[in-house]
Design an enzyme around this catalytic site. Structure first.
Site, PDB file in Angstrom:
ATOM      1  N   GLU A  11      -2.020   9.293  -0.720  1.00 35.71           N
ATOM      2  CA  GLU A  11      -3.074   8.505  -0.092  1.00 35.71           C
ATOM      3  C   GLU A  11      -4.342   9.325   0.093  1.00 35.71           C
ATOM      4  OE1 GLU A  11      -3.523   5.622   3.838  1.00 35.71           O
ATOM      5  OE2 GLU A  11      -1.949   7.141   3.785  1.00 35.71           O
ATOM      6  N   ASP A  26      -6.115  -2.281  -2.462  1.00 34.28           N
ATOM      7  CA  ASP A  26      -5.255  -1.427  -3.279  1.00 34.28           C
ATOM      8  C   ASP A  26      -4.843  -2.148  -4.559  1.00 34.28           C
ATOM      9  OD1 ASP A  26      -5.052  -0.851  -0.360  1.00 34.28           O
ATOM     10  OD2 ASP A  26      -3.873   0.846  -1.034  1.00 34.28           O
ATOM     11  N   ARG A  72       6.017   4.108   5.788  1.00 34.69           N
ATOM     12  CA  ARG A  72       5.660   4.036   7.206  1.00 34.69           C
ATOM     13  C   ARG A  72       5.683   2.579   7.689  1.00 34.69           C
ATOM     14  NH1 ARG A  72      -0.281   5.920   5.652  1.00 34.69           N
ATOM     15  NH2 ARG A  72      -1.360   3.917   5.415  1.00 34.69           N
ATOM     16  N   ASP A  73       5.225   2.366   8.898  1.00 35.05           N
ATOM     17  CA  ASP A  73       5.254   1.034   9.511  1.00 35.05           C
ATOM     18  C   ASP A  73       4.069   0.197   9.022  1.00 35.05           C
ATOM     19  OD1 ASP A  73       3.354   2.613  10.718  1.00 35.05           O
ATOM     20  OD2 ASP A  73       3.851   2.025  12.776  1.00 35.05           O
ATOM     21  N   GLU A  74       3.978   0.019   7.722  1.00 35.25           N
ATOM     22  CA  GLU A  74       2.883  -0.761   7.144  1.00 35.25           C
ATOM     23  C   GLU A  74       3.437  -1.587   5.990  1.00 35.25           C
ATOM     24  OE1 GLU A  74      -1.825  -0.081   6.036  1.00 35.25           O
ATOM     25  OE2 GLU A  74      -0.613   1.544   6.851  1.00 35.25           O
ATOM     26  N   TRP A 128     -12.011  -5.496  -1.167  1.00 33.13           N
ATOM     27  CA  TRP A 128     -10.677  -5.922  -0.763  1.00 33.13           C
ATOM     28  C   TRP A 128     -10.518  -7.413  -1.097  1.00 33.13           C
ATOM     29  CZ3 TRP A 128     -12.163  -1.296   0.433  1.00 33.13           C
ATOM     30  CH2 TRP A 128     -11.248  -0.328   0.822  1.00 33.13           C
ATOM     31  N   ASP A 148       0.831  -1.201   0.000  1.00 27.07           N
ATOM     32  CA  ASP A 148       0.000   0.000   0.000  1.00 27.07           C
ATOM     33  C   ASP A 148       0.868   1.253   0.000  1.00 27.07           C
ATOM     34  OD1 ASP A 148       0.877  -0.753   2.577  1.00 27.07           O
ATOM     35  OD2 ASP A 148      -0.585   0.555   3.517  1.00 27.07           O
ATOM     36  N   HIS A 152       1.137   6.269  -2.524  1.00 28.09           N
ATOM     37  CA  HIS A 152       0.043   5.334  -2.259  1.00 28.09           C
ATOM     38  C   HIS A 152      -0.730   5.230  -3.564  1.00 28.09           C
ATOM     39  CE1 HIS A 152      -1.523   3.714   1.640  1.00 28.09           C
ATOM     40  NE2 HIS A 152      -2.586   3.432   0.893  1.00 28.09           N
TER      41      HIS A 152
END
Length: 972
Positions: A742, A480, A471-473, A531, A467, A763
């Site tokens: 995003e 997506d 960052r922490d993802e 999703w 995605d 994003h």
């Protein structure tokens, strides 16, 4: 004419000369070249041998096969053996009676087919000597002696988490982040490397570096560790074939030794610490003294299935130099790469021993010009290097990547004099997919938007479709991926990429058919509309674009299981009423305090239930599953019937007055007749009432312009694309974005930010507009009755003064396709290229047969045009392969301004603009071309205090212009 019929771009399983395949019946594809229009293959011949030069002793010879098939031709010769190179060549015949020469000789090489062929053991440092939970990367080494000259040598193997290999001091290959990220407990990729040139008779050495990576490192915002296991381990074997015909295997086993080295810490989110003082010079070369090294131990690993490399490997694909170095108001020294990128920084330095250099990576600057780290959340994105102090040192991190444009540099020795940016470069890293698509047009902002879409894909297609990369993802969110799939497959060849990811989706799917939010699954949650529908949408799109029936068949039960999961939910099997759903994520019509838009979640869920059922039915047709075709066609009809009962009023109005609701009803064909007409009218009105602004989120945005154009409101769709004010695609471009954001307002008008909590500036989801740009604006599309662009549809939709030129190029499985158009006040020109062995329908808008010329001649004398006719004011042509240049008079059908730019404020000096306005306002009845402009532009001009225009004058002018039909609509 001298005919040139030839074959090029031979591939096996999508790849040129692939090594290490574990597919026992690989598929061969090729592209034809011919200088004659209308060329179709009528026959082919494939030969396969184990001899690289001599095809006299063939393993497989098809003979002359009368067929126009040229993609995914399955090998049907004798059973293949492991670790063997097979050479092949192709020749073809065409419809003109011509026979090509044999193609160049190419090959594929098999990997390891059977588990018993693996001699390697999983090894890791002995836990009594090196703590398996320690942060430093492990070094493993083995010295061995080869007894004779070698003919060939391969390394087969893998590791958990990430590894780098060395032979005799040299890096093996250029792959990064191997073995990639899969559902490790169920599927782990192994790689194959040709190391023939790196080994020699006598003493040799192999070295392995191991770091945590995705396997046991910190993942997600939940700070989870050891998700798959808590031991790093290596599993490799060298397979040597000597000149005398004998063979030898050198596997990983307990005879290897282990140590730690200069990588003190390496995490995907947090970065890397490298102490060059701890480097062990020559550790991966023969003759190194490892008496102080530690024992290794054989480790049992929870790995159930090894598979050969499926995806494109991850590589450095581009080098970027900084465009600027500056000092922020807070005193930080910062490099500006000029592009929000994903990868790493490589630098060189000459510094005293122990000098510590720190790089901190971020995407944007705040409104005061300081580097902004807030949106990284818990991810540090920090690289620390401690110098050895021995001349010029060069470094780039090994097992981490960053998403960034700006780099804060601390401790660099030249900083006090001003940082020497020539010593720093950015290395762009992603899965090394082949570029396949290109879009451009007359508007530079749209061209920048297209570049941003491509860069967003590059940054997020790093082994899995993440995605965001900063960052922490950085997770493989299914939503997506599915909304972006069509744009993704235009920009890059996604066959291997999504083959691997879909197999992980299937592996992670729950027994009840539910599909997790992210693949591979590392966070809780499953079964969300739009999703989890990735399970049906992505296999179907891969089939459409590449004709990959094998993958569709492989994923069919997964598709079916997901539809059946939805069918079982709730009291009504024809509605999907769920307790949780993301809804129209990040839509602007969301209630206060919510991330989900106002469109009812059960409306969205049922719409996607219908869409997935439709795709399942279509897949069943392709795979000739007749009972399933009947069953799911019936199910689809009942879902649509119940959708209309539940969500459409008796008078034909949707119960949800949102843009997204109208978009889904139209694009998924859930309404028809007068209800469809009303829904389209109301969607258009919703856009007009919002001054040509959208309110859609992740669910509605990808289909918004497609729905408008499909239903006859292309002008509105174009105005949406050209919108520069918030919210719009061009808002971020005007704000200097170099990737897709995003949030529509990630950076607000005043320079402040949306919440730190969720504000990625890379994003790709909203980049799904690219699909509409190349398919509708440029007009390059496929005929849905024949996959892989076997039958092509060229149908440009003009946008008049908003856009006067557009071009799309796509390198399909059959060859290059081009659709290009240009408008002037006098003429309309359309350029088309159709590859050999395909046909196309070309639709020329708003003209008649007698007016069209192709390369200066009338259509009835044009070679390559099989059929031509007029329909609804357009000319329809059925054409064969070749390059065509069509031209016909504009005749006032489309109003074109004298410049290609559409925004008056951008193209006119103020005085000229004021002069024209004063001259024609307010009593304008027959404006010249310059007034063919957007109402928005006039309103913007009215806000210029220098213009000194009264409100009445501006309003009267707008009123008069609104009465005139100059807006890109064909004359009637």
């Amino acid at each position: 004419m001298t005919t040139t019929l030839s074959i090029n771009t031979l591939t096996c399983e999508y790849k040129i000369n692939p090594i290490g395949l574990d597919i026992k019946k690989p598929r061969i594809s090729w592209k034809m070249q011919s200088n004659r229009r209308g060329t179709i293959q009528t026959a082919y011949r494939i030969q396969v041998t184990e001899n690289d030069q001599d095809f006299t002793n063939m393993l497989w010879d098809t003979g002359e096969i009368h067929s126009d098939e040229s993609i995914h031709i399955e090998y049907k010769g004798p059973e293949l053996t492991s670790q063997t190179r097979y050479y092949y060549r192709v020749k073809v015949w065409d419809n003109f009676g011509d026979e090509s020469e044999w193609s160049e000789i190419v090959w594929w090489e098999t990997g390891i087919f059977n588990d018993e062929e693996w001699k390697a053991k999983w090894i890791t440092p002995h836990p009594d000597e090196i703590d398996p939970l320690s942060e430093p990367a492990f070094l493993l080494r083995k010295e061995f002696k080869l007894k004779a000259p070698i003919r060939s040598a391969r390394i087969y193997g893998t590791g958990v988490g990430l590894y780098e290999l060395f032979i005799n001091g040299d890096r093996v290959g250029t792959d990064l982040f191997s073995p990639g990220w899969t559902s490790y407990h169920k599927r782990l990729q192994y790689q194959t490397y040709d190391i023939t040139g790196q080994l020699g008779e006598g003493n040799n050495a192999m070295g392995i570096m191991l770091a945590d990576g995705w396997y046991k490192g910190n993942l997600s915002w939940e700070n989870k560790r050891h998700i798959y296991g808590d031991r790093r381990a290596a599993y490799f074997q060298i397979h040597v074939k000597y000149e005398d015909g004998t063979e030898e295997i050198i596997p990983t086993d307990a005879t290897w030794t282990a140590s730690t080295g200069p990588i003190l810490f390496s995490e995907i989110y947090q970065g890397e610490i490298y102490d060059a003082r701890l480097e062990k010079e020559g550790w991966n070369k023969p003759g190194f003294n490892d008496k102080d090294w530690h024992e290794t131990t054989v480790q049992d690993m929870p790995i159930t299935h090894l598979v050969a490399q499926e995806n494109w490997t991850t590589q450095v694909t581009e080098i970027i130099k900084p465009i600027n170095t500056f000092v922020t108001p807070l005193g930080d020294t910062v490099l500006d790469m000029g592009q929000n990128m994903v990868g790493r920084v490589r630098f060189q330095v000459e510094a005293p021993k122990g000098t510590t250099i720190i790089l901190k990576h971020a995407e944007v600057l705040d409104n005061e010009g300081n580097i902004y780290f807030g949106n990284l959340r818990k991810a540090h994105q920090e690289v620390k290097y401690i110098a050895k102090g021995e001349g010029i040192e060069t470094f780039a991190p090994h097992f981490t990547f960053q998403g960034f444009r700006y780099v804060k540099v601390e401790g660099y020795p030249e900083q006090e004099k001003g940082l020497i940016s020539e010593n720093f470069v950015g290395e762009v890293i992603h899965s090394a997919m082949e570029p396949t698509g290109h879009f451009e047009c007359s508007d530079p902002l749209i061209n920048r938007l297209q570049q941003n879409i491509v860069w967003g894909q590059r940054g997020n297609f790093l082994d899995v479709p993440t995605d965001c990369p900063q960052r922490d993802e950085r997770l493989g969110w299914t939503g997506d991926a599915q909304v972006f799939i069509q744009t993704a497959l235009f920009n890059y060849h996604g066959g291997p990429f999504f083959t691997k990811w879909l197999r992980d989706l299937k592996a992670e799917q729950y027994p009840d058919g539910g599909v997790p939010f992210v693949i591979p699954t590392v966070v809780e949650g499953a079964n969300a509309a739009a999703w989890s529908d990735a399970a049906t949408i992505i296999p179907w799109e891969i089939y459409k674009i590449y004709g990959d029936k094998r993958l569709l068949s492989e994923q069919y039960e997964s598709m079916k299981a997901w539809v059946e999961y939805m069918r079982r939910q709730g009291p009504d099997e024809y509605l999907w009423v769920v307790t949780f759903n993301f809804g129209d994520w990040l839509a602007l019509d969301a209630p206060s305090g919510s991330y989900s838009g106002s469109t009812p979640k059960d409306f969205i869920a049922t719409a996607f239930y219908a869409y997935s059922t439709r795709l399942l039915r279509d897949a069943a047709e392709v795979l000739q599953k007749e009972e399933d075709v009947e069953e799911y066609n019936s199910l689809l009809e009942k879902i649509i019937e119940q959708f209309n009962y539940e969500f459409v009023s008796p008078s034909g109005r949707l119960v949800s007055p949102t843009q997204t609701a109208h978009v889904l009803a139209l694009i998924f064909d859930l309404v028809e007749g007068k209800v469809k007409e009303r829904t389209a009218v109301e969607l258009n009105e919703l856009i007009l009432q919002n001054d040509y602004h959208l309110t859609t989120g992740f669910v509605g945005t990808p289909y918004l312009c497609l729905a408008l154009s499909k239903c006859g409101y292309h002008e509105t769709a174009v105005k949406l694309l050209m919108q520069e004010g918030y919210p719009s695609w061009l808002y971020s471009v005007k704000k200097g974005a170099t990737t897709i954001w995003e949030h529509w307002d990630g950076i607000k008008e005043d320079g402040s930010f949306w919440s730190d909590e969720m504000n990625s500036f890379n994003h790709y989801a909203y980049g799904a507009i690219g699909d509409w740009m190349y398919r509708v604006v440029a007009g390059l599309d496929l005929d849905n009755t024949a996959p892989a662009y076997k039958r092509i549809q060229i149908e440009p939709k003009f946008a008049g003064i908003s856009l006067t030129y557009a071009k799309a190029i796509y390198d399909s499985m059959y060859g290059r396709i081009i659709s290009s158009w240009c408008l002037t006040n006098e003429d309309i020109e359309i350029e088309v290229e159709i590859p050999a062995n395909t046909t196309a329908t070309v639709i020329l808008p708003s003209t008649c047969l007698k007016n069209v010329r192709e390369s200066g001649t009338s259509l009835n004398t044009t070679v390559g045009i099989h059929h031509s006719y007029e329909k609804e004011g357009n000319v329809i042509l059925n054409v064969g392969s070749g390059c065509y240049s069509f031209k016909y008079p504009n005749e006032g059908r489309f109003s074109i301004t004298f410049t290609e730019e559409s925004r008056l404020v951008d193209i006119l000096e103020y005085k000229e603009a004021k002069h024209i306005l004063d001259q024609y306002a307010p009593g304008i009845t027959n404006p010249p071309g310059i007034f063919a402009m957007k109402m928005k532009t006039l309103k913007e001009l009215a806000n210029f205090p220098e213009a000194n225009l009264s409100t009445n004058t501006v309003n009267t002018l707008i009123e008069e212009l609104n009465k005139i039909e100059w807006n890109l609509t064909p004359a009637h």
